[in-house]
Design an enzyme around this catalytic site. Structure first.
Site, PDB file in Angstrom:
ATOM      1  CD  GLU A 382      -8.240  -0.407  -0.111  1.00 35.81           C
ATOM      2  OE1 GLU A 382      -8.106  -0.538   1.268  1.00 35.81           O
ATOM      3  OE2 GLU A 382      -9.368  -0.611  -0.557  1.00 35.81           O
ATOM      4  CB  CYS A 383      -6.195  -3.509  -5.716  1.00 33.45           C
ATOM      5  SG  CYS A 383      -6.154  -5.136  -6.659  1.00 33.45           S
ATOM      6  N   GLY A 384      -7.090  -2.108  -8.070  1.00 29.83           N
ATOM      7  CA  GLY A 384      -7.706  -1.290  -9.183  1.00 29.83           C
ATOM      8  C   GLY A 384      -7.464   0.111  -9.086  1.00 29.83           C
TER       9      GLY A 384
END
Length: 500
Positions: A382-384
């Protein structure tokens, strides 16, 4: 089992008014008085809850009607009320902003609202704004206001003088730049990176106790003989929010009626009026009917990266995995911890741009992730966590760092916000909800298997990518929004998507 507890929603007319610092100060002050305090955060947020957790001494969960739903929020509140002396809920943005808003949450559960207003650049207009907020909706009750960042005692009297009798000034907090916490592009610096945070929280609590209004028409609760009054030690007046034996200053008040935007209040959890004012029964979090019907994760070990680089984790997500039977184990990639033996892996969001050198110093981390995927084991990034799997990441100053090269593509940090908003996305296993918030852009040849929608008609509409047993997205998913989908993915029962 019935659950009763004084509870308040702390809100404001906008972001930046001081909701987090005031909520943390109230929580720390109550905790120092021997009260058991539970704090919740409205809306998607990771950084503020870290501070609020340190202030209250207890895990801070999200209360979000979009991501979790009414029954899930009711269960969280009921579980907290069984043990707590006081519940504080920090709102998101302005009181009436968004759909659903903090006001919707207050209406759904009968939570009395305390409004925090930055009074630094106003005087009598303070009362006009506070009164307008208190009268704007009939289905919520604003029971008091906090004047934040006042300049002097005279200034405090000026902001209070126009308030109506039914809208008391609870506290007037003086401006002090040294009480501010450091920030970066995504908000507050993480609590784990602040070695002096506890001293800061005590300073906030001191400021709160010094600023509490006592002994005038706005404060009618007095010490009932406990002998531990504070302040000048002579008046015997306790603060307006907390009376003796942990009772609150509006004990006995009922929330206003009215159906508002959420329909009739039948069966709602009402926690606003003292220990004898409201009762409710609810299933504990993680054991809802939906969760118990979900596919099991028994005998599945799920590894979760958790450190300063990968830290954006909703506690409710971990609770759900455990309630479904999984053994959850955490490790720190930037500390060089090896990937634990596991059946599935979650790389949550965080700050890979701040820890790129540390990640590069441990190439075995990426090698173990590659072996994990080659074995066909599920991995959610997720994301980072997703950015760490790309070929490279460039920071806002143009420096480029090699990443894991497990996903084709590159990312670039920028100084302006790239995306923000609630998200709803349909996985192959079902609909999931969450949010997005990032300052990076990403280029990849991968084709999205799904694209999110935004309930507030915002521009943010994130993609979901899949390659083999890997799922990746900018979305921070809220697992309790669909336990069955989460169990199917991490349980390895989902069919693998076709390769592009």
């Amino acid at each position: 089992m019935s659950s009763t507890c004084p509870a308040f929603l702390i809100s404001a007319p906008a972001s930046g008014q001081g909701k987090t610092s005031v909520t943390a100060a109230m929580a720390r002050s109550a905790r120092r008085r021997g009260l058991k305090v539970r704090v919740f955060k409205t809306g998607p947020d990771y950084l503020d809850p870290m501070v609020l957790e340190r202030a209250s001494g207890h895990t801070v969960y999200q209360l979000d009607l979009f991501m979790g739903g009414l029954a899930h929020c009711r269960a969280l509140l009921a579980e907290a009320a069984r043990d707590a002396d006081l519940i504080l809920v920090e709102g998101v943005m302005g009181l009436f902003d968004g759909k659903p808003s903090s006001a919707d949450l207050a209406a759904a559960f009968g939570l009395p609202v305390i409004v925090v207003l930055d009074a630094s650049a106003m005087a009598q207009t303070f009362a006009a704004l506070a009164t307008g907020m208190a009268r704007y909706r009939e289905d919520i009750e604003v029971v008091g206001v906090v004047a934040n960042r006042i300049g002097s005692d005279v200034h405090a009297r000026m902001v209070a003088e126009g308030l109506p009798d039914d809208l008391p000034l609870i506290a007037a907090l003086k401006r002090d730049p040294e009480l501010s916490l450091p920030e970066r592009h995504l908000g507050l610096v993480q609590a784990l990176e602040l070695p002096h945070l506890d001293a800061q929280l005590d300073a906030w609590a001191d400021a709160w106790e010094a600023g509490e209004v006592r002994g005038d028409r706005h404060s009618e609760v007095r010490d009932e003989g406990s002998g531990d009054g504070r302040g000048d030690g002579q008046t015997g007046v306790r603060c307006p929010l907390f009376g003796s034996q942990g009772r609150n200053w509006i004990a006995g008040r009922q929330s206003k009626g009215g159906h508002g935007e959420k329909g009739a209040p039948d069966g709602r959890l009402v926690l606003g009026g003292g220990r004898d004012a409201a009762e409710a029964t609810a299933t504990a979090p993680g054991t809802s009917t939906e969760a118990t019907r979900a596919p099991t994760l028994k005998q599945r070990r799920i590894a979760v990266a958790r450190d300063a680089c990968f830290s954006f984790i909703y506690p409710a997500n971990l609770d759900l995995l455990s309630s479904l039977g999984a053994e959850v184990t955490t490790f720190s990639p930037i500390a060089g911890d090896p990937l634990p033996a596991c059946d599935a892996l979650w790389l949550p969001g965080g700050y890979p741009e701040l820890h790129a050198e540390a990640l590069a110093a441990h190439p075995s981390f990426f090698a173990s992730l590659r072996a994990h995927l080659e074995a066909g084991k599920p991995l959610l990034a997720e994301c980072g966590g997703m950015l760490a799997l790309l070929e490279s990441l460039s920071d806002a100053d143009g420096r480029s760092y090699p990443m894991g090269a497990l996903i084709s593509g590159r990312s670039t940090m920028q100084k302006r916000l790239a995306a923000l908003g609630l998200q709803c996305i349909v996985w192959p296993e079902g609909e999931l909800r969450g949010h997005t918030f990032h300052y990076s852009t990403m280029s990849t040849p991968l084709v999205a298997i799904a694209t999110a929608t935004n309930p507030n008609a915002g521009r943010a509409a994130e993609a979901l990518y899949a390659e083999g047993s890997l799922r990746a997205s900018y979305i921070h998913h809220y697992f309790p929004s669909n336990p069955s989908a989460i169990a199917a993915f991490f349980g390895g029962t989902s069919p693998l998507p076709p390769l592009p």
